[in-house]
Structures are given as C-alpha cells and as structure tokens.
Write an enzyme that holds these catalytic residues in place. Structure first.
Site, PDB file in Angstrom:
ATOM      1  N   HIS A   2       0.862  -1.195   0.000  1.00  0.00           N
ATOM      2  CA  HIS A   2       0.000   0.000   0.000  1.00  0.00           C
ATOM      3  C   HIS A   2       0.890   1.233   0.000  1.00  0.00           C
ATOM      4  O   HIS A   2       1.105   1.865   1.031  1.00  0.00           O
ATOM      5  CB  HIS A   2      -0.921  -0.016   1.217  1.00  0.00           C
ATOM      6  CG  HIS A   2      -1.997  -1.061   1.132  1.00  0.00           C
ATOM      7  ND1 HIS A   2      -3.089  -0.946   0.293  1.00  0.00           N
ATOM      8  CD2 HIS A   2      -2.145  -2.244   1.766  1.00  0.00           C
ATOM      9  CE1 HIS A   2      -3.866  -2.007   0.428  1.00  0.00           C
ATOM     10  NE2 HIS A   2      -3.321  -2.816   1.305  1.00  0.00           N
ATOM     11  N   LYS A   3       1.415   1.552  -1.185  1.00  0.00           N
ATOM     12  CA  LYS A   3       2.419   2.616  -1.319  1.00  0.00           C
ATOM     13  C   LYS A   3       1.934   3.942  -0.729  1.00  0.00           C
ATOM     14  O   LYS A   3       2.733   4.711  -0.181  1.00  0.00           O
ATOM     15  CB  LYS A   3       2.784   2.809  -2.807  1.00  0.00           C
ATOM     16  CG  LYS A   3       3.967   1.959  -3.245  1.00  0.00           C
ATOM     17  CD  LYS A   3       5.272   2.488  -2.602  1.00  0.00           C
ATOM     18  CE  LYS A   3       6.417   1.493  -2.641  1.00  0.00           C
ATOM     19  NZ  LYS A   3       6.888   1.080  -1.310  1.00  0.00           N
ATOM     20  N   TRP A   5      -0.989   4.314   1.526  1.00  0.00           N
ATOM     21  CA  TRP A   5      -1.462   4.209   2.904  1.00  0.00           C
ATOM     22  C   TRP A   5      -0.325   3.975   3.901  1.00  0.00           C
ATOM     23  O   TRP A   5      -0.397   4.372   5.058  1.00  0.00           O
ATOM     24  CB  TRP A   5      -2.591   3.170   3.016  1.00  0.00           C
ATOM     25  CG  TRP A   5      -3.872   3.780   2.529  1.00  0.00           C
ATOM     26  CD1 TRP A   5      -4.543   3.485   1.386  1.00  0.00           C
ATOM     27  CD2 TRP A   5      -4.594   4.852   3.159  1.00  0.00           C
ATOM     28  NE1 TRP A   5      -5.637   4.298   1.249  1.00  0.00           N
ATOM     29  CE2 TRP A   5      -5.702   5.146   2.331  1.00  0.00           C
ATOM     30  CE3 TRP A   5      -4.434   5.595   4.329  1.00  0.00           C
ATOM     31  CZ2 TRP A   5      -6.629   6.155   2.638  1.00  0.00           C
ATOM     32  CZ3 TRP A   5      -5.358   6.592   4.639  1.00  0.00           C
ATOM     33  CH2 TRP A   5      -6.431   6.856   3.794  1.00  0.00           C
ATOM     34  N   CYS A 139     -14.592   9.976  -5.549  1.00  0.00           N
ATOM     35  CA  CYS A 139     -14.928   9.401  -6.850  1.00  0.00           C
ATOM     36  C   CYS A 139     -13.995   9.949  -7.930  1.00  0.00           C
ATOM     37  O   CYS A 139     -13.781  11.158  -8.027  1.00  0.00           O
ATOM     38  CB  CYS A 139     -16.378   9.752  -7.194  1.00  0.00           C
ATOM     39  SG  CYS A 139     -16.946   9.033  -8.741  1.00  0.00           S
ATOM     40  N   LYS A 147      -4.512   6.018 -11.908  1.00  0.00           N
ATOM     41  CA  LYS A 147      -3.452   6.998 -12.214  1.00  0.00           C
ATOM     42  C   LYS A 147      -2.973   7.692 -10.945  1.00  0.00           C
ATOM     43  O   LYS A 147      -2.346   8.746 -11.008  1.00  0.00           O
ATOM     44  CB  LYS A 147      -3.985   8.054 -13.197  1.00  0.00           C
ATOM     45  CG  LYS A 147      -4.391   7.498 -14.560  1.00  0.00           C
ATOM     46  CD  LYS A 147      -4.997   8.626 -15.402  1.00  0.00           C
ATOM     47  CE  LYS A 147      -5.512   8.119 -16.739  1.00  0.00           C
ATOM     48  NZ  LYS A 147      -4.424   7.511 -17.557  1.00  0.00           N
ATOM     49  N   ALA A 150      -6.392   9.384  -6.617  1.00  0.00           N
ATOM     50  CA  ALA A 150      -7.053   9.292  -5.307  1.00  0.00           C
ATOM     51  C   ALA A 150      -6.116   9.735  -4.172  1.00  0.00           C
ATOM     52  O   ALA A 150      -6.534  10.530  -3.316  1.00  0.00           O
ATOM     53  CB  ALA A 150      -7.605   7.886  -5.074  1.00  0.00           C
ATOM     54  N   LEU A 388     -23.276   7.804   5.668  1.00  0.00           N
ATOM     55  CA  LEU A 388     -24.207   7.728   4.538  1.00  0.00           C
ATOM     56  C   LEU A 388     -23.568   7.078   3.310  1.00  0.00           C
ATOM     57  O   LEU A 388     -22.382   7.211   3.097  1.00  0.00           O
ATOM     58  CB  LEU A 388     -24.675   9.139   4.186  1.00  0.00           C
ATOM     59  CG  LEU A 388     -25.312   9.882   5.352  1.00  0.00           C
ATOM     60  CD1 LEU A 388     -25.524  11.344   4.983  1.00  0.00           C
ATOM     61  CD2 LEU A 388     -26.639   9.226   5.735  1.00  0.00           C
TER      62      LEU A 388
END
Ligand code: NHW
Ligand code: EN5
Length: 388
Positions: A2-3, A5, A139, A147, A150, A388
């Site tokens: 997980h580069k 995180w 999103c 890419k 995120a 939610l």
C-alpha cells in the site's frame, strides 16, 4: 503493498494486538503555520475547484459524476444513485466547510472528473469526544482510474481539514486498506421480491416458487405500534435525549446535539424518514427509528432502470421491542414503494435481522479512523455510527 497508505498516520496491520501502543491520536496536531498553504499538485491537465453545493449547477455536475462513476457491487450490476437533494443534505450539516467539498476539473473543457468531500462531526471514541471529519463521496471518473489521483485528493482534503484545525477523520469503504476499526456485514430485507429477482438483486430460494416468495415477504398495510408517527420539529429535544442516552453505550458513536438531530434526523422527503413512538397516555417519547433513501441504478436490465433502497439509520427502542419497531419501519418503507430495506450488523441490529427475514448480502463495509489508533478491532455491535 500500500504505497500510499503506508505513508499515512493510520494503524498498520502489523500493529494489531501490540499492547505497547497507546490508544488515541497517532500524530499530534502541528502548528497551523506549518500546514501547507498551497494545494497539492495535480497532473497538468487538471485543476482544483471548491464546490458550492447550494448552486444547482454545481450540485448537478457532482450528481452526474457520481451517478455515472460512484460505487458498484462486485459484479457491476448496480450503482449507487445518491440524489441531488441527498447530496445537499449530506454535505451541509451544522458547521460545514465549503472548502471541504472538492472537485477536480479538466482545465480545457471544465468537465468535472473527480470529487471528494468532508463534513465535520463530533465523534466519541470510548470516553473522549474528538472533532473529526467524515469523508465520503470519493470518486474518480472511470476513464481516469489507476493513475494515483485518489492519493492526491485524499492529501488535499486532509490539508484543508488541517487548515480548520481538525486532525482526525472517520470513513467507511467496501475495500480493505490498513486497518479497519471494524468490518460489518450488509443485510437485505426484500420488500418487492419479484422485482428484486427480475433484476438479479436476489434469487429464488431452493424449493421456492415466486408466489411462495411473495407471500413470505408480505407485510401488513399499516404500522402496529400505538403512538407511532413521523418525527416533527417539536420532537427534536426529546429525540436528542433519547439518542444521546442510547449512543452512550457504544465504543464509537457520534456526539449529537439538538442542531445535529434537527439536521440529520428530521424527515426530508425522499432523503430521510424518521419516526417516534409517543405514548398515547403519558405523551412520553419512548422509541425512535429512521432510514435514509439511497436508490441504485440497475445497469443493463430491459425492464427496470432504478431500484428504491432504504437504509437503516439510527434506531432506539426503550419501550417498544426493537423487532416490532423495525417491523413498523419495514411496513412504512413498503408503503412508500421501496424495493428493499438494507441494514448493517451495527448497534443492536443483529437482534432483529433474522426474525424480520433479512438475509446477508455479498457486500461488507469496513469502518476506518484516520490518525486515531484502537488497540483491537471492534465488533460491529460496538459501533454506534452510521455513515451515509
Ligand atoms: S468509499 C467509496 C469510494 N469510492 C468508490 O468506490 C467509487 C468508485 N471508485 C472510484 O472512484 C466512501 C476509484 O476507484 C477511487 C480510487 C476514487 C475509489 N478509500 O487513484 P488510484 C468514501 O468516499 C487507495 C481509501 O490509482 P483509483 C471514503 C488504494 O488503496 N483509499 O485508484 C473515502 C491505493 O492506495 P495504496 C482508497 O481506483 C475515504 C490508491 O487509493 C479507496 O483510480 C478516503 C490508488 O489510487 C477508498 N475507497 O481511485 C480516505 N479506494 O496505498 C480518507 C482506493 O493501496 C482519509 N484507495 O496504494 C481521511 C482524510 C481526512 C483526514 C483529516 C485529518
Ligand atoms: C460509503 N458510505 O456490494 C459506502 N452492495 O450486500 C461505500 N448486494 O447490494 C462502500 N453482486 O447481496 C459500499 N443481494 C460497499 C458496498 C457496495 C455495494 C454492494 C451489496 C451489499 C449488495 C446485493 C446484490 C448483489 C448483486 C451481485 C445482494 C442478495 C439479497 C438477498 C435478498 C434475500 C435474502 C438474502 C439476500
């Protein structure tokens, strides 16, 4: 593995069960003067925007991005279709920051291609209340996936949250990253079994016919509990007392005040439904239940385009049995033409799921805290928080 995180202040898988680590914030707050003033760099074709979600046009753009690119089930049969009214409600709680509603546009065409949002919330973890951000609606347009956009968006929302002097966050996701605070199971209660089977949401059980299935899920026409009615503005103080008292028994839960209850729990057509039980004799407020409305688009079915889905939200039973209260919620949801009623195994929900004919779904929901460590993962029943 997980580069991204691995670089963030979150509990790592290797920390689980390490009793030498203390519970609570991981990194201390830094002086505001040390928070980066400039936005993170995006790849050259893109630019940041702050989204005024009160503007009909902005809200429509975000709505269309999400309705075409947001969360799908593992077989890509359904996609969440949060309505515009829902997004406006979800993003405008008391004390919200417009700067936390973040879009990414293509500079040349001005097309909105990514979104992330945060809203402030007071969240109690054991005995301490923290001012946190709740992150939702991350999103990236389908054509721009993988890419590494995120991580930039997450860093940018984090920076803008730090600028408001907040240092913790809570979020949920269907994917596993380091490290879930709890892993919950989705349960589903068919209200319109024929449609659900037609669209592939559920299947005819073994040795079941359609007519036996329809009969199995039949519900009465009207609610059973005396004094059951829609929540109104005048109920806010009593509902706040009921909810605060109830949520105090969970390890992680929101710390709702009257303003929060008015915003999050007062009925809003096609967004949130909530009900109280007021004793016909004493006029005492004894029970509360609620569900929010999150339809899903049905991807590629000739007969149906959308599915009406109700999600269990906050429920409190002090006098009426919880199972009976939730059965009344099912009756109302059916009357309002919902096709299915969903619930997680959080709070005391386990106690009614099987008896009310909910079945486990193929989806799980993982809960996360950012910059807050718990020594052990929690049971779903220790969670008093629904996002939610
Ligand atoms: S969960 C719903 C998230 N949205 C969707 O699933 C919609 C459909 N998918 C997409 O749009 C509710 C894309 O696939 C997304 C990822 C944008 C999800 N949470 O850009 P890359 C929320 O909104 C990590 C956290 O190449 P992509 C909660 C992934 O592990 N991280 O991927 C949001 C990898 O990192 P790694 C996620 O597919 C919480 C990296 O992203 C994630 O083009 C956000 C890959 O990036 C997810 N759901 O775009 C965190 N999905 O380390 C808030 C993927 O493993 C944290 N990743 O290499 C708190 C911030 C505030 C702190 C304040 C103090
Ligand atoms: C952030 N706030 O997978 C949320 N849904 O079970 C983001 N399955 O609907 C995270 N695959 O089991 C969201 N039918 C993570 C969830 C993403 C969406 C998702 C699951 C939850 C779901 C359905 C449809 C499956 C279609 C094929 C499912 C079975 C229902 C059946 C009814 C009768 C009794 C037994 C169960």
């Amino acid at each position: 593995r997980h580069k991204f995180w691995e670089t963030q202040p979150i509990a790592q898988f290797k920390d689980l069960g390490d009793t030498t680590l203390r519970e609570g914030p991981i990194d201390p707050p830094t002086p505001l003067s040390e928070v980066k003033i400039d936005p993170y760099n995006l790849p050259a074709p893109f630019e940041w925007i702050t989204c005024d979600m009160d503007s009909g046009e902005m809200c429509s753009e975000a709505y269309h991005l999400l309705s075409n690119n947001y969360v799908e089930d593992d077989e890509n049969m359904f996609r969440f279709d949060y309505s515009k009214e829902f997004l406006q409600w979800a993003l405008h709680p008391p004390g919200y920051f417009e700067s936390w509603h973040i879009g990414v546009r293509v500079k040349t065409s001005k097309k909105l291609v990514a979104f992330i949002s945060g809203v402030p919330a007071r969240i109690r973890v054991r005995d301490n209340v923290f001012l946190m951000a709740e992150i939702n609606f991350l999103c990236v347009h389908k054509k721009l996936r993988s890419k590494r956009l995120a991580p930039v968006m997450i860093k940018e929302v984090t920076r803008r949250i730090h600028l408001e002097n907040l240092w913790q966050a809570a979020f949920t996701a269907g994917v596993v990253i380091p490290t879930p605070v709890a892993t919950c199971q989705y349960w589903h209660r068919s209200l319109n079994p024929k449609k659900l089977i037609d669209v592939g949401f559920s299947r005819l059980g073994p040795r079941m016919t359609m007519s036996r299935t329809v009969k199995l899920y039949k519900l009465p026409d009207s609610t059973i509990t005396p004094g059951f009615r829609n929540m109104e503005l005048r109920d806010v103080p009593a509902v706040t007392r009921l909810i605060r008292d109830y949520l105090s028994r969970f390890v992680v839960a929101p710390d709702f005040d009257e303003d929060d209850v008015e915003h999050w729990l007062l009925p809003k057509e096609n967004v949130i439904d909530s009900f109280v039980v007021e004793s016909p004799e004493t006029h005492e407020m004894t029970d509360f239940c609620s569900f929010y409305s999150l339809p899903s688009t049905i991807l590629s079915n000739p007969n149906y385009k959308t599915m009406k889905v109700a999600y269990s939200y906050y429920n409190v039973a002090t006098k009426t049995p919880l199972t009976q209260l939730m059965n009344d919620a099912l009756i109302i949801a059916k009357k309002k033409d919902y096709d299915v009623f969903n619930a997680l195994d959080v709070m005391e929900n386990e106690s009614f799921l099987k008896e009310l004919k909910f079945g486990p779904g193929d989806g799980k929901l993982h809960y996360y805290l950012y910059n807050h460590r718990l020594r052990h993962p929690l049971q779903p029943s220790e969670l008093g928080l629904v996002l939610l």
